[in-house]
Design an enzyme around this catalytic site. Structure first.
Site: not given
Ligand code: PLI
Length: 462
Positions: A77, A129-130, A220, A263, A387, A454
């Site tokens: 933990y 970004f969203t 970011d 990513k 998008r 979306f």
């Molecule tokens: O999907 P998350 O919560 O791990 O991350 C959010 C996020 C933050 N910044 C940027 C630049 C992103 O591209 C992002 C998430 N992007 C997704 C899910 C995408 O499909 O691009």
């Protein structure tokens, strides 16, 4: 005498050890499934998808080293050894001394927005970004787009469309005052602009301007290695620098970073919040226990943190990034053979089809990009995502749709997952839809959730 080399292409710096079968469905089946999904590719079952280019988020193939790392997960933990391995690598590659893990990127955005933003603040950034903008708004800020105009023009070939327009930033500082700007929010490459990078020179200029006004920069860093790659390829003085050196220099201008580890780090889940500011770190450590989990696991299993730690080592390997971006470039060049319009220059993680030009007979209110994504799915089972106007959402003050200049379908490449042959099939399908575009009619929205519409919005054919 030196041998004449005809050509030496890049190739993936790995071979395939495990495969996951995928299956093609019939057009009839797909027509039914997309209708059931309300013409939203997010609402399809993945088993009904043939080639999944929805996102590169959490969809990557881990390496044998990462899978081996999963087996040495320390699921204590508190104080898991994988947390300390990950922390060491966060220091090493991002140069940030303080770190808290989160379960994914938006969790880190949530925490940092709550810590830094006060009601009535303004957060300038290089395009929205969203999830990032939503957390900034929920914390009480107004997001202000200060990216260069070229970023909103899909035809512009500017090599650094992620750059900030210093005049726009100066005008905002003058208008609202530096005290109302808790930080500048910079992403690189810029996802919504088409995976477009900023230059180091622009970052330095923004840093100098903001330093004069005592405004901090936050990064970011979700796809930061791709930005580092573009700097190496395109910016004078960086040709000989390594990706880790460029990444370190980028991070040196920031007070802190948030990262969706799903990513660059090539894992299926995970997030990072890291900073040089001890006070911010202490607040983040305290908030993470409220929203995520203890500060040494932040909503993750020990094995996930180990896969992230190893992913950090692999993400900075030049050959990995070149092959990743090489795949995206290959897709763009194949689309050129059929004249399909997409955002230029070719970006880091995805090809962004220009739905405004492809379906020029549809008004933006008929959701051209949403329509195009569903048509491509019906044609071949290739899944992309909207998008455009749907992703942009509504203005929180007026309640009206935001009408972004960019109305795009994103075809995103998961890392180390698909082959060139998959890309060929995807391109042939897109070209087929493109050639038959005149017969395509638009959509109307029949269900709209309050946040990030979306993901869950539903549509009907007009
Ligand atoms: O999907 P998350 O919560 O791990 O991350 C959010 C996020 C933050 N910044 C940027 C630049 C992103 O591209 C992002 C998430 N992007 C997704 C899910 C995408 O499909 O691009």
């Amino acid at each position: 005498m030196a041998k004449k080399v005809i050509k030496r292409s890049w190739a993936e710096p790995f071979k395939i050890k495990v495969v996951e079968p995928i299956k093609m469905t019939t057009r009839e089946h797909r027509e039914k499934q997309i209708e059931i999904a309300g013409y939203n590719t997010f609402l399809l079952k993945s088993e009904d998808v043939y080639i999944d280019l929805l996102t590169d988020s959490g969809t990557n193939a881990m390496s044998d080293r990462q899978w081996a790392g999963m087996m040495v997960g320390d699921e204590a933990y508190a104080g898991s050894r994988n947390f300390y391995h990950l922390w060491d690598n966060v220091k090493k590659y991002y140069g940030m001394p303080y770190f808290v893990p989160t379960h994914q990127g938006r969790a880190a955005e949530h925490i940092i927005s709550k810590i830094l933003i006060k009601e009535g603040d303004f957060v300038p950034g290089n395009m929205y970004f969203t999830t990032t903008r939503l957390h900034q708004e929920l914390a009480g800020a107004t997001f202000v787009d200060v990216i260069i105009d070229e970023a909103h023009d899909p035809k512009s070939k500017h090599p650094f469309k992620g750059n900030i327009d210093l005049e726009k930033l100066k005008a905002l500082i003058e208008k609202v005052g530096a005290k109302k700007i808790p930080y500048v929010s910079i992403a690189g490459p810029v996802n919504m602009a088409g995976g477009q990078p900023f230059s180091m020179q622009n970052l330095r200029d923004v840093y100098d301007l903001c330093s004069k006004h005592k405004i901090k920069l936050w990064f970011d860093a979700t796809r930061a290695t791709e930005n580092a790659y573009f700097i190496k390829e395109r910016e004078a003085g960086y040709e000989e620098k390594s990706i880790p050196e460029i990444l370190k220099e980028i991070c040196s201008y920031f007070e802190g970073i948030w990262v969706s580890a799903k990513k660059d780090l090539m894992v299926n889940i995970g997030g990072i919040l890291a900073t040089k500011n001890k006070k911010v770190f202490e607040k983040a450590q305290n908030m993470v226990v409220v929203y995520e989990g203890l500060h040494t696991y932040g909503g993750l299993a020990g094995r996930d943190m180990e896969a992230m730690a190893i992913g950090l080592e692999e993400m900075v390997e030049f050959d990995n990034i070149r092959a990743r971006i090489g795949q995206v470039e290959y897709c763009g060049k194949e689309l050129d053979k059929y004249g399909v319009p997409y955002v230029l220059p070719i970006g880091g993680h995805a090809i962004f089809l220009d739905a405004k030009r492809i379906l020029s007979h549809l008004p933006q209110d008929a959701f051209p990009a949403q329509t195009l994504a569903s048509e491509i799915y019906v044609d071949s089972g290739v899944r992309g995502m909207e998008r455009g106007i749907v992703s942009a959402g509504r203005d929180p003050e007026t309640g009206e749709h935001r009408y972004p200049k960019l109305e795009l379908v994103r075809l995103t490449f998961p890392r180390r997952v698909y082959t060139q042959a998959h890309i060929d099939v995807a391109v042939e399908s897109i070209a087929t839809v493109y050639q038959n575009r005149k017969n395509i009619t638009g959509l109307k929205m029949i269900y709209e959730p309050e946040y990030l519409r979306f993901f869950q919005g539903r549509f009907e054919k007009l």
